[in-house]
Write a protein that holds these residues in place. Structure first.
Motif, PDB file in Angstrom:
ATOM      1  N   GLY A 248      54.102  53.425 -27.368  1.00 50.04           N
ATOM      2  CA  GLY A 248      53.946  53.551 -28.811  1.00 50.04           C
ATOM      3  C   GLY A 248      52.971  54.636 -29.204  1.00 50.04           C
ATOM      4  N   PHE A 249      53.268  55.317 -30.302  1.00 52.48           N
ATOM      5  CA  PHE A 249      52.413  56.359 -30.848  1.00 52.48           C
ATOM      6  C   PHE A 249      52.396  56.274 -32.363  1.00 52.48           C
ATOM      7  N   VAL A 250      51.308  56.748 -32.940  1.00 55.06           N
ATOM      8  CA  VAL A 250      51.229  56.937 -34.386  1.00 55.06           C
ATOM      9  C   VAL A 250      51.236  58.432 -34.615  1.00 55.06           C
ATOM     10  N   GLU A 251      52.225  58.906 -35.315  1.00 57.93           N
ATOM     11  CA  GLU A 251      52.334  60.328 -35.600  1.00 57.93           C
ATOM     12  C   GLU A 251      51.752  60.598 -36.982  1.00 57.93           C
ATOM     13  N   LEU A 252      50.712  61.429 -37.016  1.00 62.39           N
ATOM     14  CA  LEU A 252      50.098  61.796 -38.287  1.00 62.39           C
ATOM     15  C   LEU A 252      50.817  62.964 -38.931  1.00 62.39           C
ATOM     16  N   GLY A 253      51.375  63.832 -38.128  1.00 64.16           N
ATOM     17  CA  GLY A 253      52.094  64.978 -38.652  1.00 64.16           C
ATOM     18  C   GLY A 253      51.168  66.087 -39.102  1.00 64.16           C
ATOM     19  N   ARG A 254      51.750  67.084 -39.731  1.00 63.20           N
ATOM     20  CA  ARG A 254      50.987  68.229 -40.227  1.00 63.20           C
ATOM     21  C   ARG A 254      50.323  67.872 -41.545  1.00 63.20           C
ATOM     22  N   VAL A 255      49.120  68.411 -41.730  1.00 69.17           N
ATOM     23  CA  VAL A 255      48.405  68.230 -42.997  1.00 69.17           C
ATOM     24  C   VAL A 255      47.826  69.579 -43.407  1.00 69.17           C
ATOM     25  N   SER A 256      47.523  69.694 -44.653  1.00 70.17           N
ATOM     26  CA  SER A 256      46.930  70.934 -45.158  1.00 70.17           C
ATOM     27  C   SER A 256      45.467  71.017 -44.692  1.00 70.17           C
ATOM     28  N   PRO A 257      44.910  72.222 -44.692  1.00 65.20           N
ATOM     29  CA  PRO A 257      43.493  72.357 -44.354  1.00 65.20           C
ATOM     30  C   PRO A 257      42.597  71.524 -45.287  1.00 65.20           C
ATOM     31  N   ALA A 258      42.938  71.459 -46.551  1.00 61.47           N
ATOM     32  CA  ALA A 258      42.145  70.673 -47.494  1.00 61.47           C
ATOM     33  C   ALA A 258      42.179  69.184 -47.131  1.00 61.47           C
ATOM     34  N   THR A 259      43.338  68.705 -46.711  1.00 64.53           N
ATOM     35  CA  THR A 259      43.450  67.305 -46.308  1.00 64.53           C
ATOM     36  C   THR A 259      42.639  67.045 -45.047  1.00 64.53           C
ATOM     37  N   ALA A 260      42.691  67.967 -44.095  1.00 65.22           N
ATOM     38  CA  ALA A 260      41.904  67.813 -42.868  1.00 65.22           C
ATOM     39  C   ALA A 260      40.413  67.785 -43.180  1.00 65.22           C
TER      40      ALA A 260
END
Length: 103
Positions: A58-70
């Protein structure tokens, strides 16, 4: 005659819904989703999902996020860590006192 264990793990009958790893990933994803909603970040993680790899892990995929979100996520983590540290100092947990005695 094949044994029962081989039949239970046959690729034709295997389902992720029968996997403890799937439920662990789903539960962790739900917990993270709820925390992101409380932080007002529910729209910033559009790729968040539970998944299994080819081996059934099992994995939790966070996916891509914007620099502001990071940056926002990093700030929330810094605040949480500072809060935990302050709580330990305020309540004399003993861990800080124990570590201080090592010097």
């Amino acid at each position: 005659m094949p044994d029962d264990a081989a039949q239970r793990h046959d690729a034709a009958t295997w389902s992720p819904l029968n996997s403890d790893d799937w439920y662990a990933a789903r539960d962790a994803t739900t917990a993270l989703r709820d925390a992101l909603v409380r932080a007002g970040l529910e729209k910033d993680f559009p790729y968040l999902r539970a998944d299994l790899n080819a081996f059934g892990h099992g994995f939790v995929e966070l996916g891509r996020v914007s620099p502001a979100t990071a940056e926002r996520l990093a700030e929330l983590l810094r605040l949480a860590l500072a809060s935990v540290s302050q709580h330990l100092e305020d309540h004399g947990d003993g861990a800080a006192e124990h570590d201080a005695g090592k010097d």
